[in-house]
Design a protein around this motif. Structure first.
Motif, PDB file in Angstrom:
ATOM      1  N   THR A   1      11.639 -50.083  38.427  1.00 50.66           N
ATOM      2  CA  THR A   1      11.044 -51.414  37.545  1.00 50.66           C
ATOM      3  C   THR A   1      10.062 -50.994  36.509  1.00 50.66           C
ATOM      4  OG1 THR A   1      11.127 -52.537  39.735  1.00 50.66           O
ATOM      5  CG2 THR A   1       9.659 -53.539  37.842  1.00 50.66           C
ATOM      6  N   ILE A   2       9.355 -49.984  36.791  1.00 48.20           N
ATOM      7  CA  ILE A   2       8.550 -49.476  35.566  1.00 48.20           C
ATOM      8  C   ILE A   2       9.456 -48.832  34.481  1.00 48.20           C
ATOM      9  CG2 ILE A   2       6.426 -47.705  34.811  1.00 48.20           C
ATOM     10  CD1 ILE A   2       5.834 -50.165  36.829  1.00 48.20           C
ATOM     11  N   VAL A   3      10.531 -48.125  35.030  1.00 47.79           N
ATOM     12  CA  VAL A   3      11.603 -47.596  34.034  1.00 47.79           C
ATOM     13  C   VAL A   3      12.065 -48.696  33.269  1.00 47.79           C
ATOM     14  CG1 VAL A   3      13.281 -46.302  33.930  1.00 47.79           C
ATOM     15  CG2 VAL A   3      11.933 -45.482  35.567  1.00 47.79           C
ATOM     16  N   PHE A   4      12.436 -49.582  33.705  1.00 45.60           N
ATOM     17  CA  PHE A   4      12.867 -50.698  33.122  1.00 45.60           C
ATOM     18  C   PHE A   4      12.267 -51.432  32.295  1.00 45.60           C
ATOM     19  CE2 PHE A   4      16.437 -50.970  36.817  1.00 45.60           C
ATOM     20  CZ  PHE A   4      17.258 -50.267  35.912  1.00 45.60           C
ATOM     21  N   LEU A   5      10.805 -51.756  32.546  1.00 48.97           N
ATOM     22  CA  LEU A   5       9.855 -52.150  31.883  1.00 48.97           C
ATOM     23  C   LEU A   5       9.626 -51.253  30.670  1.00 48.97           C
ATOM     24  CD1 LEU A   5       7.338 -53.551  34.481  1.00 48.97           C
ATOM     25  CD2 LEU A   5       8.592 -54.931  32.787  1.00 48.97           C
ATOM     26  N   GLU A   6       9.483 -50.176  30.710  1.00 52.40           N
ATOM     27  CA  GLU A   6       9.081 -49.037  29.460  1.00 52.40           C
ATOM     28  C   GLU A   6      10.273 -49.120  28.467  1.00 52.40           C
ATOM     29  OE1 GLU A   6       5.885 -46.022  31.630  1.00 52.40           O
ATOM     30  OE2 GLU A   6       8.029 -45.398  31.262  1.00 52.40           O
ATOM     31  N   LYS A   7      11.419 -49.350  29.215  1.00 46.70           N
ATOM     32  CA  LYS A   7      12.711 -49.434  28.026  1.00 46.70           C
ATOM     33  C   LYS A   7      13.060 -50.781  27.480  1.00 46.70           C
ATOM     34  CE  LYS A   7      15.114 -45.434  30.144  1.00 46.70           C
ATOM     35  NZ  LYS A   7      16.213 -45.034  30.778  1.00 46.70           N
ATOM     36  N   GLY A   8      12.167 -51.717  27.894  1.00 49.55           N
ATOM     37  CA  GLY A   8      12.387 -53.165  27.408  1.00 49.55           C
ATOM     38  C   GLY A   8      13.547 -53.611  28.190  1.00 49.55           C
ATOM     39  N   ARG A   9      13.926 -53.396  29.154  1.00 53.76           N
ATOM     40  CA  ARG A   9      15.233 -53.899  29.733  1.00 53.76           C
ATOM     41  C   ARG A   9      15.061 -54.959  30.761  1.00 53.76           C
ATOM     42  NH1 ARG A   9      18.699 -49.005  31.432  1.00 53.76           N
ATOM     43  NH2 ARG A   9      20.028 -50.405  32.254  1.00 53.76           N
ATOM     44  N   TYR A  10      13.541 -55.096  31.130  1.00 56.24           N
ATOM     45  CA  TYR A  10      13.320 -56.124  32.078  1.00 56.24           C
ATOM     46  C   TYR A  10      11.956 -56.937  31.807  1.00 56.24           C
ATOM     47  CZ  TYR A  10      11.363 -57.511  36.649  1.00 56.24           C
ATOM     48  OH  TYR A  10      11.115 -58.167  37.767  1.00 56.24           O
ATOM     49  N   ASN A  11      11.932 -58.000  31.828  1.00 56.25           N
ATOM     50  CA  ASN A  11      10.734 -58.977  31.577  1.00 56.25           C
ATOM     51  C   ASN A  11       9.989 -59.238  32.903  1.00 56.25           C
ATOM     52  OD1 ASN A  11      11.311 -59.074  28.695  1.00 56.25           O
ATOM     53  ND2 ASN A  11      12.590 -61.061  28.877  1.00 56.25           N
ATOM     54  N   PRO A  12       8.792 -58.963  32.668  1.00 56.31           N
ATOM     55  CA  PRO A  12       8.105 -58.983  34.282  1.00 56.31           C
ATOM     56  C   PRO A  12       7.619 -60.396  34.308  1.00 56.31           C
ATOM     57  CG  PRO A  12       6.626 -58.259  32.312  1.00 56.31           C
ATOM     58  CD  PRO A  12       7.910 -58.152  31.707  1.00 56.31           C
ATOM     59  N   SER A  13       7.523 -60.813  35.565  1.00 56.99           N
ATOM     60  CA  SER A  13       6.674 -62.161  35.777  1.00 56.99           C
ATOM     61  C   SER A  13       5.386 -62.070  35.156  1.00 56.99           C
ATOM     62  CB  SER A  13       6.686 -62.376  37.379  1.00 56.99           C
ATOM     63  OG  SER A  13       5.651 -61.290  37.812  1.00 56.99           O
ATOM     64  N   LEU A  14       4.685 -63.145  35.102  1.00 55.08           N
ATOM     65  CA  LEU A  14       3.072 -63.278  34.608  1.00 55.08           C
ATOM     66  C   LEU A  14       2.370 -62.292  35.466  1.00 55.08           C
ATOM     67  CD1 LEU A  14       1.400 -64.125  32.465  1.00 55.08           C
ATOM     68  CD2 LEU A  14       1.220 -66.298  33.572  1.00 55.08           C
ATOM     69  N   LYS A  15       2.610 -62.713  36.900  1.00 60.13           N
ATOM     70  CA  LYS A  15       1.787 -61.865  37.866  1.00 60.13           C
ATOM     71  C   LYS A  15       1.934 -60.411  37.828  1.00 60.13           C
ATOM     72  CE  LYS A  15       0.917 -61.202  42.695  1.00 60.13           C
ATOM     73  NZ  LYS A  15       0.132 -60.102  42.318  1.00 60.13           N
ATOM     74  N   LEU A  16       3.038 -59.986  37.395  1.00 63.97           N
ATOM     75  CA  LEU A  16       3.415 -58.571  37.258  1.00 63.97           C
ATOM     76  C   LEU A  16       2.839 -57.688  36.127  1.00 63.97           C
ATOM     77  CD1 LEU A  16       4.627 -55.808  38.424  1.00 63.97           C
ATOM     78  CD2 LEU A  16       6.629 -56.519  37.345  1.00 63.97           C
ATOM     79  N   ALA A  17       2.982 -58.726  34.952  1.00 65.70           N
ATOM     80  CA  ALA A  17       2.262 -58.393  33.764  1.00 65.70           C
ATOM     81  C   ALA A  17       0.609 -58.188  33.960  1.00 65.70           C
ATOM     82  CB  ALA A  17       2.754 -59.408  32.618  1.00 65.70           C
ATOM     83  N   HIS A  18       0.125 -59.155  34.735  1.00 62.93           N
ATOM     84  CA  HIS A  18      -1.202 -59.337  34.966  1.00 62.93           C
ATOM     85  C   HIS A  18      -1.657 -58.085  35.580  1.00 62.93           C
ATOM     86  CE1 HIS A  18      -4.897 -60.374  37.088  1.00 62.93           C
ATOM     87  NE2 HIS A  18      -5.231 -60.770  35.924  1.00 62.93           N
ATOM     88  N   ASP A  19      -0.974 -57.653  36.860  1.00 61.51           N
ATOM     89  CA  ASP A  19      -1.188 -56.719  37.464  1.00 61.51           C
ATOM     90  C   ASP A  19      -1.308 -55.414  36.916  1.00 61.51           C
ATOM     91  OD1 ASP A  19      -1.463 -58.393  39.815  1.00 61.51           O
ATOM     92  OD2 ASP A  19       0.186 -57.975  40.914  1.00 61.51           O
ATOM     93  N   ILE A  20      -0.267 -55.129  36.128  1.00 61.81           N
ATOM     94  CA  ILE A  20       0.104 -53.673  35.351  1.00 61.81           C
ATOM     95  C   ILE A  20      -1.079 -53.773  34.367  1.00 61.81           C
ATOM     96  CG2 ILE A  20       1.651 -52.707  33.635  1.00 61.81           C
ATOM     97  CD1 ILE A  20       3.719 -53.765  34.950  1.00 61.81           C
ATOM     98  N   ALA A  21      -1.556 -54.853  33.549  1.00 58.17           N
ATOM     99  CA  ALA A  21      -2.570 -54.893  32.755  1.00 58.17           C
ATOM    100  C   ALA A  21      -3.799 -54.464  33.288  1.00 58.17           C
ATOM    101  CB  ALA A  21      -2.786 -56.002  31.926  1.00 58.17           C
TER     102      ALA A  21
END
Length: 74
Positions: A29-49
């Motif tokens: 999931t982190i790999v896909f996020l870093e490559k811009g291939r996955y849009n996170p949920s608001l909760k996941l974006a908050h947790d990562i931040a």
């Protein structure tokens, strides 16, 4: 959407696996996020931040689709 997750991970000396464990997702999931291939949920974006001591706005750069016209109301 572009992200700065990789840059912020490096600042905190975290691997993709480390970050994934902190936020409760798989490393892929982190790999896909870093490559811009996955849009996170608001909760996941908050947790990562939160895990990266950052804000959602600093980590995620939302861009308009190329070729898509935007209008502004005055």
């Amino acid at each position: 959407m572009r992200t700065r997750i990789k840059e912020f991970r490096a600042r905190h000396d975290l691997t993709q696996e480390d970050l994934a464990k902190k936020v409760g997702v798989r490393r892929e999931t982190i790999v896909f996020l870093e490559k811009g291939r996955y849009n996170p949920s608001l909760k996941l974006a908050h947790d990562i931040a939160k895990a990266l001591h950052s804000s959602i706005d600093e980590l995620f750069i939302f861009e308009e689709d190329e070729g898509k016209e935007t209008t502004t109301d005055n």
